[in-house]
Design a protein around this motif. Structure first.
Motif, PDB file in Angstrom:
ATOM      1  N   GLY A  80     -38.655  41.616 -61.180  1.00 23.25           N
ATOM      2  CA  GLY A  80     -38.319  40.181 -61.061  1.00 23.25           C
ATOM      3  C   GLY A  80     -38.086  39.356 -62.011  1.00 23.25           C
ATOM      4  O   GLY A  80     -37.019  38.539 -62.100  1.00 23.25           O
ATOM      5  N   ASN A  81     -39.008  39.247 -63.067  1.00 20.24           N
ATOM      6  CA  ASN A  81     -38.689  38.401 -64.396  1.00 20.24           C
ATOM      7  C   ASN A  81     -37.657  38.609 -65.031  1.00 20.24           C
ATOM      8  O   ASN A  81     -37.123  37.740 -65.483  1.00 20.24           O
ATOM      9  CB  ASN A  81     -40.305  38.211 -65.194  1.00 20.24           C
ATOM     10  N   HIS A  82     -37.333  39.875 -65.471  1.00 23.61           N
ATOM     11  CA  HIS A  82     -36.384  40.263 -66.242  1.00 23.61           C
ATOM     12  C   HIS A  82     -35.207  40.058 -65.327  1.00 23.61           C
ATOM     13  O   HIS A  82     -33.994  39.670 -65.925  1.00 23.61           O
ATOM     14  CB  HIS A  82     -36.465  41.742 -66.741  1.00 23.61           C
ATOM     15  N   ALA A  83     -35.008  40.292 -64.007  1.00 22.09           N
ATOM     16  CA  ALA A  83     -34.023  40.134 -63.144  1.00 22.09           C
ATOM     17  C   ALA A  83     -33.560  38.763 -63.313  1.00 22.09           C
ATOM     18  O   ALA A  83     -32.361  38.544 -63.346  1.00 22.09           O
ATOM     19  CB  ALA A  83     -34.439  40.548 -61.918  1.00 22.09           C
ATOM     20  N   GLN A  84     -34.531  37.618 -63.204  1.00 25.70           N
ATOM     21  CA  GLN A  84     -33.904  36.253 -63.157  1.00 25.70           C
ATOM     22  C   GLN A  84     -33.386  36.183 -64.403  1.00 25.70           C
ATOM     23  O   GLN A  84     -32.510  35.215 -64.749  1.00 25.70           O
ATOM     24  CB  GLN A  84     -35.258  35.528 -62.595  1.00 25.70           C
ATOM     25  N   ALA A  85     -34.212  36.633 -65.506  1.00 27.01           N
ATOM     26  CA  ALA A  85     -33.640  36.092 -66.915  1.00 27.01           C
ATOM     27  C   ALA A  85     -32.316  36.655 -67.048  1.00 27.01           C
ATOM     28  O   ALA A  85     -31.592  35.962 -67.766  1.00 27.01           O
ATOM     29  CB  ALA A  85     -34.834  36.721 -67.870  1.00 27.01           C
ATOM     30  N   VAL A  86     -32.063  37.769 -66.735  1.00 27.98           N
ATOM     31  CA  VAL A  86     -30.707  38.431 -66.857  1.00 27.98           C
ATOM     32  C   VAL A  86     -29.725  37.696 -66.137  1.00 27.98           C
ATOM     33  O   VAL A  86     -28.453  37.256 -66.670  1.00 27.98           O
ATOM     34  CB  VAL A  86     -30.661  39.916 -66.785  1.00 27.98           C
ATOM     35  N   ALA A  87     -30.142  37.466 -65.031  1.00 29.23           N
ATOM     36  CA  ALA A  87     -29.131  36.581 -63.920  1.00 29.23           C
ATOM     37  C   ALA A  87     -28.845  35.301 -64.465  1.00 29.23           C
ATOM     38  O   ALA A  87     -27.642  34.782 -64.739  1.00 29.23           O
ATOM     39  CB  ALA A  87     -29.682  36.468 -62.546  1.00 29.23           C
ATOM     40  N   ALA A  88     -29.945  34.651 -65.258  1.00 33.46           N
ATOM     41  CA  ALA A  88     -29.664  33.290 -65.557  1.00 33.46           C
ATOM     42  C   ALA A  88     -28.909  33.389 -66.837  1.00 33.46           C
ATOM     43  O   ALA A  88     -28.023  32.506 -67.128  1.00 33.46           O
ATOM     44  CB  ALA A  88     -31.110  32.702 -65.838  1.00 33.46           C
ATOM     45  N   ALA A  89     -29.075  34.173 -67.768  1.00 27.06           N
ATOM     46  CA  ALA A  89     -28.463  34.439 -68.999  1.00 27.06           C
ATOM     47  C   ALA A  89     -26.929  34.703 -68.740  1.00 27.06           C
ATOM     48  O   ALA A  89     -26.124  34.130 -69.338  1.00 27.06           O
ATOM     49  CB  ALA A  89     -29.043  35.364 -69.949  1.00 27.06           C
ATOM     50  N   ALA A  90     -26.960  35.543 -67.895  1.00 29.87           N
ATOM     51  CA  ALA A  90     -25.466  36.018 -67.482  1.00 29.87           C
ATOM     52  C   ALA A  90     -24.584  34.756 -66.933  1.00 29.87           C
ATOM     53  O   ALA A  90     -23.420  34.750 -67.448  1.00 29.87           O
ATOM     54  CB  ALA A  90     -25.352  37.145 -66.618  1.00 29.87           C
ATOM     55  N   LYS A  91     -25.103  33.973 -66.056  1.00 32.06           N
ATOM     56  CA  LYS A  91     -24.444  32.770 -65.511  1.00 32.06           C
ATOM     57  C   LYS A  91     -24.057  31.814 -66.698  1.00 32.06           C
ATOM     58  O   LYS A  91     -22.873  31.571 -66.680  1.00 32.06           O
ATOM     59  CB  LYS A  91     -25.465  32.117 -64.686  1.00 32.06           C
ATOM     60  N   ARG A  92     -24.941  31.735 -67.857  1.00 31.64           N
ATOM     61  CA  ARG A  92     -24.747  30.791 -68.723  1.00 31.64           C
ATOM     62  C   ARG A  92     -23.637  31.353 -69.828  1.00 31.64           C
ATOM     63  O   ARG A  92     -22.891  30.560 -70.366  1.00 31.64           O
ATOM     64  CB  ARG A  92     -25.968  30.411 -69.535  1.00 31.64           C
ATOM     65  N   MET A  93     -23.257  32.531 -69.665  1.00 28.85           N
ATOM     66  CA  MET A  93     -22.568  33.282 -70.617  1.00 28.85           C
ATOM     67  C   MET A  93     -21.200  33.653 -69.919  1.00 28.85           C
ATOM     68  O   MET A  93     -20.202  33.962 -70.635  1.00 28.85           O
ATOM     69  CB  MET A  93     -22.895  34.766 -71.073  1.00 28.85           C
ATOM     70  N   GLY A  94     -21.179  33.305 -68.706  1.00 24.92           N
ATOM     71  CA  GLY A  94     -20.072  33.142 -67.988  1.00 24.92           C
ATOM     72  C   GLY A  94     -19.604  34.638 -67.618  1.00 24.92           C
ATOM     73  O   GLY A  94     -18.343  35.339 -67.442  1.00 24.92           O
ATOM     74  N   THR A  95     -20.518  35.466 -67.462  1.00 26.77           N
ATOM     75  CA  THR A  95     -20.429  36.989 -66.856  1.00 26.77           C
ATOM     76  C   THR A  95     -21.221  37.139 -65.606  1.00 26.77           C
ATOM     77  O   THR A  95     -21.934  36.364 -65.169  1.00 26.77           O
ATOM     78  CB  THR A  95     -20.738  37.931 -67.913  1.00 26.77           C
ATOM     79  N   SER A  96     -20.873  38.310 -64.961  1.00 20.85           N
ATOM     80  CA  SER A  96     -21.590  38.830 -63.756  1.00 20.85           C
ATOM     81  C   SER A  96     -22.855  39.704 -64.165  1.00 20.85           C
ATOM     82  O   SER A  96     -22.774  40.159 -64.862  1.00 20.85           O
ATOM     83  CB  SER A  96     -20.509  39.487 -62.759  1.00 20.85           C
ATOM     84  N   ALA A  97     -23.756  39.589 -62.955  1.00 19.71           N
ATOM     85  CA  ALA A  97     -24.900  40.455 -63.203  1.00 19.71           C
ATOM     86  C   ALA A  97     -25.437  40.966 -61.684  1.00 19.71           C
ATOM     87  O   ALA A  97     -25.331  40.524 -60.947  1.00 19.71           O
ATOM     88  CB  ALA A  97     -26.189  39.681 -63.471  1.00 19.71           C
ATOM     89  N   ILE A  98     -25.456  42.388 -61.874  1.00 14.96           N
ATOM     90  CA  ILE A  98     -26.088  42.984 -60.801  1.00 14.96           C
ATOM     91  C   ILE A  98     -27.558  43.442 -61.065  1.00 14.96           C
ATOM     92  O   ILE A  98     -27.890  44.117 -61.846  1.00 14.96           O
ATOM     93  CB  ILE A  98     -25.258  44.408 -60.423  1.00 14.96           C
ATOM     94  N   ILE A  99     -28.412  43.327 -60.247  1.00 16.54           N
ATOM     95  CA  ILE A  99     -29.884  43.737 -60.597  1.00 16.54           C
ATOM     96  C   ILE A  99     -30.416  44.231 -59.581  1.00 16.54           C
ATOM     97  O   ILE A  99     -30.441  44.200 -58.233  1.00 16.54           O
ATOM     98  CB  ILE A  99     -30.838  41.946 -60.606  1.00 16.54           C
TER      99      ILE A  99
END
Length: 330
Positions: A80-99
């Motif tokens: 959960g926490n790494h999942a949200q962090a990766v999704a949040a960072a990916a969004k800010r970097m303009g890339t997609s994330a599958i968790i």
């Protein structure tokens, strides 16, 4: 050349995450100090972006992606926490994330990933391998795999938490307590403290049934917790063994403390009622160890990390209203 986690890397990570991650406060509670008879410096990572320390490492890794890598997206596995962090960072970097997330992850964490634009792939944590699933997705889609702890950039990013503690403290720190799962956060902290405060004792804290770090240090090699361990409310701390990269760093630990779900629930309750902070169970284990007297605090200066605040609302309500029974549904 292979990148190896180091103190110089922690310093570089601090520059990399500046302006993106929150420089969380180091706070004190007169009530807690009086209760324990010593000073307790509380690093409130509950106030970090995405609600947990994990954003530090995720941003340090994902913000370094090339344009070609960003075009292919990232994949991660996490409760959960790494999942949200990766999704949040990916969004800010303009890339997609599958968790890749356990089917029993707290709903608040799943919803957090989706809110940040991440795609969730559920799995059964008891019968499927999240590593295998994540690696297969990465191979199939050409995505960059952002591991939760076994990545030097992740370790160094988490180490900025320890660096900040040392910069914010107004006195020498006798001991530091921090929760451990795969060991990325405490490994990063150890890199900082080994260089800047080598006399400080560093203690990892684990759920009693998921004491793989303790077992590993005693055995001198990476070990798992016992088969058939009952689920813990500390969903963030249920990795099955220390990381390949984190374990050698964490050999410098003074030791490992373990806490029960009942002790963790009391810490979550205390944090809300006395500290006025919302802390998830896995994020409260260091406070739980102090309150339960697992290490002496009287006459000492102790730093603790409250590592996350993403708790399921129903579980939180049950705990703070004294309706929680360990081992039973909330």
């Amino acid at each position: 050349m292979t990148h190896t986690a180091s103190f110089s890397g922690v310093l570089d990570a601090a520059r990399q995450i500046a302006g993106a991650a929150v420089r969380t406060p180091l706070i004190e509670s007169p009530a807690l100090n009086a209760h324990l008879g010593g000073r307790v410096l509380i690093k409130a990572e509950t106030l970090q972006a995405a609600g947990a320390f994990k954003f530090r490492g995720a941003w340090n890794r994902i913000s370094r992606l090339t344009d070609a890598e960003k075009a292919r997206g990232v994949v991660a596995y996490s409760s959960g926490n790494h999942a949200q962090a990766v999704a949040a960072a990916a969004k800010r970097m303009g890339t997609s994330a599958i968790i890749v997330m356990p089917a029993d992850s707290p709903r608040v964490k799943v919803e957090g990933v989706i809110a940040f634009g991440g795609e969730v792939r559920s799995y059964d944590r008891w019968s499927e391998s999240r590593e295998a699933i994540g690696e297969e997705i990465a191979r199939t889609r050409g995505s960059v795999l952002v591991r939760p702890f076994d990545d030097p950039f992740i370790i160094e990013g988490q180490g900025t938490c320890g660096l900040e503690i040392l910069e914010q403290a107004d006195a020498p720190i006798d001991q530091l307590l921090c929760g451990a799962s795969g060991g990325g956060l405490i490994a990063g902290i150890n890199l900082a403290f080994a260089e800047r405060s080598p006399d400080t004792q560093t203690w990892a804290v684990e759920p009693a049934a998921y004491d793989d770090t303790r077992r590993s240090l005693e055995a001198g090699e990476r070990m798992t917790y016992p088969a058939g361990a009952a689920p813990s409310i500390c969903d963030a701390l249920m990795s099955d063994r220390p990381g390949e990269l984190t374990f050698p760093i964490n050999r410098r630990l003074s030791g490992v403390l373990t806490v029960t779900d009942a002790e963790v629930a009391e810490a979550v309750r205390y944090a809300f009622r006395t500290l006025k902070l919302v802390v998830e169970p896995g994020g409260a284990v260091s406070l739980a160890a102090l309150l339960a007297g697992k290490v002496a605090a009287a006459g000492r200066t102790t730093a603790i990390v409250l590592s996350g605040g993403n708790i399921d609302p129903a579980l939180f309500a049950a705990i703070i209203e004294d309706r929680f029974t360990p081992g039973a549904p909330a």
